[in-house]
Scaffold this active site. Structure first.
Site, short mmCIF file in Angstrom:
data_model
loop_
_atom_site.label_atom_id
_atom_site.label_comp_id
_atom_site.label_asym_id
_atom_site.label_seq_id
_atom_site.Cartn_x
_atom_site.Cartn_y
_atom_site.Cartn_z
N PHE A 138 48.37 51.92 37.20
CA PHE A 138 47.13 51.14 37.21
C PHE A 138 47.07 50.33 38.50
O PHE A 138 47.95 49.54 38.79
CB PHE A 138 47.00 50.20 36.02
CG PHE A 138 45.67 49.48 36.01
CD1 PHE A 138 44.53 50.11 35.54
CD2 PHE A 138 45.55 48.20 36.53
CE1 PHE A 138 43.29 49.49 35.58
CE2 PHE A 138 44.31 47.56 36.57
CZ PHE A 138 43.17 48.21 36.09
N ASP A 223 52.86 47.98 44.38
CA ASP A 223 51.85 47.16 43.72
C ASP A 223 52.60 46.20 42.80
O ASP A 223 52.99 46.57 41.70
CB ASP A 223 50.89 48.07 42.95
CG ASP A 223 49.83 47.28 42.19
OD1 ASP A 223 49.98 46.04 42.05
OD2 ASP A 223 48.85 47.90 41.72
N LYS A 252 47.76 38.54 40.36
CA LYS A 252 47.78 37.84 39.08
C LYS A 252 48.45 36.45 39.09
O LYS A 252 47.78 35.45 39.00
CB LYS A 252 48.42 38.74 38.02
CG LYS A 252 47.51 39.90 37.64
CD LYS A 252 47.98 40.63 36.41
CE LYS A 252 46.92 41.56 35.86
NZ LYS A 252 46.81 42.86 36.51
C1 PLP Z 1 45.92 43.77 37.04
C2 PLP Z 1 46.42 44.75 38.01
C3 PLP Z 1 45.63 45.21 39.08
C4 PLP Z 1 44.19 44.81 39.24
O1 PLP Z 1 44.03 43.45 39.46
P1 PLP Z 1 42.55 42.80 39.37
O2 PLP Z 1 42.81 41.37 39.81
O3 PLP Z 1 42.10 42.92 37.97
O4 PLP Z 1 41.69 43.53 40.32
C5 PLP Z 1 46.21 46.07 39.98
N1 PLP Z 1 47.48 46.48 39.86
C6 PLP Z 1 48.26 46.06 38.86
C7 PLP Z 1 49.68 46.52 38.79
C8 PLP Z 1 47.77 45.19 37.89
O5 PLP Z 1 48.54 44.80 36.87
#
Ligand code: PLP
Length: 402
Positions: A138, A223, A252
């Site tokens: 994701f 990420d 986050k």
């Molecule tokens: C939550 C998340 C995203 C997206 O972040 P947003 O602030 O909602 O755009 C991308 N990568 C990972 C691993 C995430 O947990």
């Protein structure tokens, strides 16, 4: 506004993009939040791994209050001190030498994708732009990041997707090896696939990826939007694998609840960006960066990071005991305070049962309960979760066998 009326108005005025729990949260303190009717909940969601310091942490509140009085926003046409100080602090505590600020995880990943493509373009020309990502990953909801995301449910209905992405199975080095071609610019992955059901990368896999990427001059992008900022027991998750990426994204937890994202990179890679190549109006604004600085300082003074690590061990142990006693629990996975419990029953009903018992938990996919509490969570609060979970799961399994 009473909760019932709020729900009706939400339905009338908000685009229908979320499934929400039927409560209206009005206030938070530490690891607890309170709804409109005054009911208390222990927060094992923390705004989806965001509120690292819980709710109302005095250092974060003070930093934001002070900054808001001085200056909220200027754009990046000028220098502002909080942005430079936060970049310096992130550089001093990570592999990276340079930082670009934005406002969310998806945007941080957009920056990473653009940076990798630009690096490859400058060095190898226009034909080398592909990014290999993982199935079940994701990376966000923008067009590029939903293309990078290896889940059909995120992509369905939004074609045509972005060209230049391919997907391989997570934790399988030979698949990545086969997927790399003369067109490949970067490999992009989460050290723990969090939204995808809490799957942790193997150490050998991560080190293998590092070697492979170095040999082929393919950039390695982590990420760490969810795993970064102490979530998994170390400031950044990559530290636990004995290797380093070339690019890392954060969001986050970085602002403790104030929206902010960041893309970090080594000097050699960051050089691909120059004035005019990438930008964000809000990115790195003084308010968000003051919040980020406050969060980082609280983590670095040691106590909270250590407490998070210890509570992660406590939670993991407790969940392992739960697995031994509950036949509906298939597996417990995670690192630090990012823990997942895979069930062989519907997770959404368990989330609802927990809500009724004063616990906020989350379910990713249909069957993986996810626990991402603030790092300040206490042993007593974890005990309350474990007791309630045992009761809820026992009831659910007995009723489903009648
Ligand atoms: C939550 C998340 C995203 C997206 O972040 P947003 O602030 O909602 O755009 C991308 N990568 C990972 C691993 C995430 O947990």
């Amino acid at each position: 506004m009473p909760t019932g009326e709020l729900r009706l108005n939400a339905e009338q005025y908000l685009m229908n993009t979320y499934t929400r729990q039927p409560i209206s949260i009005v206030r938070g303190r530490g690891s607890k939040v309170y709804d409109l009717e005054g009911r208390e909940y222990i927060d094992f969601v923390a705004g989806i791994a965001v509120n690292l310091l819980g709710h109302g942490h005095p250092d974060l509140v003070l930093a934001v209050q002070k900054q808001v009085q001085h200056l909220i926003h200027t754009s990046n046409l000028y220098y502002t001190e909080p942005q430079v100080r936060l970049a310096q602090a992130l550089v001093e505590h990570s592999f990276a030498q340079k930082v670009f600020f934005c406002n969310s995880g998806a945007e941080a990943n957009e920056a990473a994708i653009k940076l990798a493509r630009k690096y490859s373009y400058d060095k190898y020309g226009a034909d080398r732009y592909e990014i290999v990502t993982m199935t079940n990953s994701f990376h966000g909801r923008t067009m590029a990041t939903l293309t990078a995301t290896g889940q059909e449910k995120v992509q369905k209905g939004f074609a045509p997707l972005m060209p230049g992405f391919s997907h391989v199975a997570f934790n399988d080095l030979s698949e990545v090896e086969r997927a790399i071609t003369s067109k490949t610019a970067a490999i992009m992955l989460e050290p723990i696939q969090a939204e995808g059901g809490v799957h942790v990368a193997d150490r050998g896999y991560m080190q293998g990826l590092r070697d492979l990427c170095r040999e082929r001059d393919v950039l390695l992008i982590f990420d760490e939007v969810q795993t970064g900022m102490g979530r998994t027991g170390t400031l950044f998750c990559y530290e636990q694998f004995g290797m380093q990426p070339d690019i890392m994204t954060l969001a986050k937890g970085l602002g403790g609840g104030v929206p902010i994202g960041a893309c970090l990179a080594t000097e050699a890679v960051a050089k691909a960006f120059s004035p005019g190549t990438h930008a964000s109006t809000f990115g790195g604004n003084p308010l968000a960066c003051a919040a980020g600085l406050a969060v980082l300082r609280v983590l670095l003074d040691g106590k909270i990071l250590d407490q998070g690590r210890r509570m992660g061990e406590t939670l993991a142990k407790g969940l392992a005991v739960l697995k031994d006693r509950q036949r509906c629990v298939k597996e417990v996975r995670g690192l630090g305070l990012l823990q997942g419990v895979e069930l062989d029953i519907d997770g959404k009903a368990v989330v609802a049962d927990c809500l009724a018992r004063g616990l906020l938990i989350n379910c990713t996919g249909d069957r993986v309960l996810r626990f991402v509490p603030p790092l300040i969570i206490t042993e007593r609060e974890i005990d309350r979760l474990l007791v309630a979970l045992a009761q809820v799961l026992s009831q659910r399994t007995t009723s489903s066998h009648h």
